[in-house]
Design a protein around this motif. Structure first.
Motif, PDB file in Angstrom:
ATOM      1  N   LYS A  11      -8.996  11.795   7.055  1.00 59.21           N
ATOM      2  CA  LYS A  11     -10.015  12.239   6.109  1.00 59.21           C
ATOM      3  C   LYS A  11     -11.418  12.111   6.711  1.00 59.21           C
ATOM      4  N   VAL A  12     -11.690  10.971   7.370  1.00 55.06           N
ATOM      5  CA  VAL A  12     -13.017  10.745   7.939  1.00 55.06           C
ATOM      6  C   VAL A  12     -13.271  11.698   9.105  1.00 55.06           C
ATOM      7  N   ILE A  13     -12.257  11.952   9.947  1.00 53.84           N
ATOM      8  CA  ILE A  13     -12.420  12.915  11.043  1.00 53.84           C
ATOM      9  C   ILE A  13     -12.743  14.297  10.480  1.00 53.84           C
ATOM     10  N   TYR A  14     -12.006  14.699   9.455  1.00 56.65           N
ATOM     11  CA  TYR A  14     -12.209  16.007   8.832  1.00 56.65           C
ATOM     12  C   TYR A  14     -13.640  16.139   8.327  1.00 56.65           C
ATOM     13  N   GLU A  15     -14.160  15.078   7.707  1.00 54.32           N
ATOM     14  CA  GLU A  15     -15.491  15.136   7.101  1.00 54.32           C
ATOM     15  C   GLU A  15     -16.605  14.890   8.119  1.00 54.32           C
ATOM     16  N   ALA A  16     -16.336  14.047   9.126  1.00 53.85           N
ATOM     17  CA  ALA A  16     -17.377  13.727  10.112  1.00 53.85           C
ATOM     18  C   ALA A  16     -17.450  14.757  11.227  1.00 53.85           C
ATOM     19  N   GLY A  17     -16.315  15.348  11.553  1.00 48.02           N
ATOM     20  CA  GLY A  17     -16.316  16.423  12.540  1.00 48.02           C
ATOM     21  C   GLY A  17     -16.051  16.011  13.968  1.00 48.02           C
ATOM     22  N   THR A  18     -16.212  14.717  14.311  1.00 44.25           N
ATOM     23  CA  THR A  18     -15.960  14.251  15.680  1.00 44.25           C
ATOM     24  C   THR A  18     -15.263  12.906  15.631  1.00 44.25           C
ATOM     25  N   LEU A  19     -14.567  12.588  16.717  1.00 48.00           N
ATOM     26  CA  LEU A  19     -13.894  11.293  16.809  1.00 48.00           C
ATOM     27  C   LEU A  19     -14.898  10.153  16.883  1.00 48.00           C
ATOM     28  N   SER A  20     -15.988  10.372  17.624  1.00 46.33           N
ATOM     29  CA  SER A  20     -16.984   9.310  17.781  1.00 46.33           C
ATOM     30  C   SER A  20     -17.660   8.985  16.450  1.00 46.33           C
ATOM     31  N   ALA A  21     -17.992  10.021  15.668  1.00 48.91           N
ATOM     32  CA  ALA A  21     -18.607   9.791  14.365  1.00 48.91           C
ATOM     33  C   ALA A  21     -17.632   9.091  13.421  1.00 48.91           C
ATOM     34  N   ALA A  23     -15.255   7.054  14.351  1.00 49.34           N
ATOM     35  CA  ALA A  23     -15.146   5.668  14.814  1.00 49.34           C
ATOM     36  C   ALA A  23     -16.292   4.824  14.275  1.00 49.34           C
ATOM     37  N   GLN A  24     -17.514   5.377  14.274  1.00 49.61           N
ATOM     38  CA  GLN A  24     -18.666   4.647  13.752  1.00 49.61           C
ATOM     39  C   GLN A  24     -18.528   4.396  12.250  1.00 49.61           C
ATOM     40  N   THR A  25     -18.023   5.360  11.532  1.00 48.18           N
ATOM     41  CA  THR A  25     -17.852   5.211  10.083  1.00 48.18           C
ATOM     42  C   THR A  25     -16.805   4.167   9.748  1.00 48.18           C
ATOM     43  N   LEU A  26     -15.739   4.131  10.539  1.00 45.33           N
ATOM     44  CA  LEU A  26     -14.610   3.238  10.253  1.00 45.33           C
ATOM     45  C   LEU A  26     -14.746   1.864  10.906  1.00 45.33           C
ATOM     46  N   PHE A  27     -15.776   1.699  11.773  1.00 44.48           N
ATOM     47  CA  PHE A  27     -15.982   0.442  12.500  1.00 44.48           C
ATOM     48  C   PHE A  27     -14.785   0.091  13.374  1.00 44.48           C
ATOM     49  N   VAL A  33      -9.219   5.549  16.751  1.00 41.03           N
ATOM     50  CA  VAL A  33      -9.215   6.755  15.925  1.00 41.03           C
ATOM     51  C   VAL A  33      -8.229   7.773  16.492  1.00 41.03           C
ATOM     52  N   SER A  34      -8.273   7.959  17.814  1.00 41.44           N
ATOM     53  CA  SER A  34      -7.362   8.920  18.464  1.00 41.44           C
ATOM     54  C   SER A  34      -5.908   8.514  18.262  1.00 41.44           C
ATOM     55  N   LEU A  35      -5.646   7.206  18.305  1.00 38.38           N
ATOM     56  CA  LEU A  35      -4.271   6.725  18.117  1.00 38.38           C
ATOM     57  C   LEU A  35      -3.788   7.025  16.701  1.00 38.38           C
ATOM     58  N   HIS A  36      -4.641   6.782  15.697  1.00 40.14           N
ATOM     59  CA  HIS A  36      -4.249   7.074  14.315  1.00 40.14           C
ATOM     60  C   HIS A  36      -3.941   8.562  14.140  1.00 40.14           C
ATOM     61  N   LEU A  37      -4.812   9.409  14.710  1.00 45.34           N
ATOM     62  CA  LEU A  37      -4.617  10.851  14.551  1.00 45.34           C
ATOM     63  C   LEU A  37      -3.352  11.318  15.251  1.00 45.34           C
ATOM     64  N   SER A  38      -3.139  10.875  16.482  1.00 40.32           N
ATOM     65  CA  SER A  38      -1.945  11.305  17.221  1.00 40.32           C
ATOM     66  C   SER A  38      -0.677  10.814  16.534  1.00 40.32           C
ATOM     67  N   SER A  39      -0.729   9.603  15.937  1.00 40.15           N
ATOM     68  CA  SER A  39       0.437   9.082  15.213  1.00 40.15           C
ATOM     69  C   SER A  39       0.729   9.936  13.984  1.00 40.15           C
ATOM     70  N   LYS A 278     -20.301  -2.469  19.327  1.00 40.42           N
ATOM     71  CA  LYS A 278     -21.658  -2.050  19.003  1.00 40.42           C
ATOM     72  C   LYS A 278     -21.820  -1.826  17.506  1.00 40.42           C
ATOM     73  N   ASN A 279     -20.770  -1.334  16.876  1.00 41.41           N
ATOM     74  CA  ASN A 279     -20.769  -1.163  15.419  1.00 41.41           C
ATOM     75  C   ASN A 279     -19.747  -2.127  14.837  1.00 41.41           C
ATOM     76  N   THR A 280     -20.241  -3.179  14.191  1.00 38.17           N
ATOM     77  CA  THR A 280     -19.347  -4.195  13.652  1.00 38.17           C
ATOM     78  C   THR A 280     -19.592  -4.365  12.162  1.00 38.17           C
TER      79      THR A 280
END
Length: 308
Positions: A11-21, A23-27, A33-39, A278-280
């Motif tokens: 859901k967050v990838i769909y709304e944020a548009g990038t894996l990096s964004a 990752a920052q949202t989900l901390f 993030v890539s592992l969750h999506l590939s799974s 960096k984002n905790t």
């Protein structure tokens, strides 16, 4: 079994548009993030996004999945928010990784003072770096820095490995060889002594021996104990040698229960770092821990080290 966190990440990838964004949202880390999506894609049997150079574009099946889960996810997030609001007085839980020696000497006495819950982990540094990157750990104390872009390191102390022995250990011959500078004879003499080590800290002995004699030790330590603290207590009433970080034995040296036999040549020294993402989610709690450890880091007096 499907993991609901995969849906949250999707859901967050769909709304944020990038894996990096995302990752920052989900901390969490981008590899996480890539592992969750590939799974999730593996479970679904279909690609859910087309990987563009600048944006993740949902496939038709990805859009269908998003439209199907969005109402349910929003309700779950609302329930989570309400639950958090009702339990916001509960203490957060921070996970930290470090050596057992640092924990016992620098942090253990302050556990009851912490205004939050703490989970400690002990292991080798590469494993701690991996767990920090994946989000399992929130803070680590390490002499090694990884290459992950989402991690940052702050130097806070130095450790020097020194050769120590119990006060009942006769070092007369050792001192004479040291003054002569006879390294081969020194190596042979030390190899014949009783040695203490821990199963997890052979690296200390190996690093010291390699720097001083340009080789690894050819002997096997006689006493393999559970912690450096155990080594110091045993050596206080006995004989033998060990290589330990200087900050862990300041009190014992000052109390004359053990002595520094040699600092090695050249000395073996590490810089210790606070490692964190960096984002905790726990910046204040991590700062609190850093301040405790920095404040209680021992300042070994110069007179406890020999002038060899």
């Amino acid at each position: 079994m499907i993991n609901l966190e995969w849906f949250r990440t999707f859901k967050v990838i769909y709304e944020a548009g990038t894996l990096s964004a995302a990752a920052q949202t989900l901390f969490i880390s981008q590899p996480g993030v890539s592992l969750h999506l590939s799974s999730l894609e593996s479970y679904a049997g279909h690609r859910l996004f087309d990987r563009d150079t600048r944006k993740m574009v949902a496939t038709e099946r990805g859009t269908m999945l998003y439209n199907f889960i969005i109402d349910h996810m929003n309700k779950l997030e609302e329930a989570e928010h309400n639950l958090h609001r009702k339990s916001k007085m509960e203490k957060p839980t921070v996970s930290i990784g470090m050596s057992t020696g640092i924990f016992q000497y620098m942090l253990e006495a302050h556990i009851s003072e912490l205004p939050f819950n703490l989970v400690t982990r002990f292991g080798d540094y590469p494993q701690m770096l991996q767990e920090l990157n994946s989000g399992t750990l929130d803070l680590i104390l390490t002499p090694q820095k990884g290459t992950q872009h989402n991690l940052e390191y702050k130097p806070f102390a130095k450790e020097r490995f020194v050769l120590i022995c119990g006060n009942q250990t006769d070092t007369t011959e050792f001192d004479e060889l040291l003054l002569k500078g006879d390294r081969p004879a020194l190596k042979d003499w030390l190899s014949g002594q009783n040695w203490y080590t821990t199963a997890s800290d052979m690296e200390h002995l190996n690093s010291f021996w390699s720097a001083s004699f340009d080789t690894l030790p050819s002997f096997r330590p006689k006493y393999v104990l559970p912690s450096l603290g155990s080594i110091l207590r045993c050596m206080a009433t006995g004989k033998g040698f060990a290589v330990v970080p200087d900050f862990l034995c300041c009190n014992e040296i000052a109390g004359n229960s053990i002595k520094v036999a040699w600092e090695g040549s050249p000395p073996v020294e590490n810089t210790l770092y606070f490692g964190k993402r960096k984002n905790t989610a726990y910046p204040e709690e991590i700062k609190y821990l850093e301040e405790i450890l920095a404040k209680n880091w021992p300042k070994c007096p110069k007179e406890v080290t020999p002038d060899h």
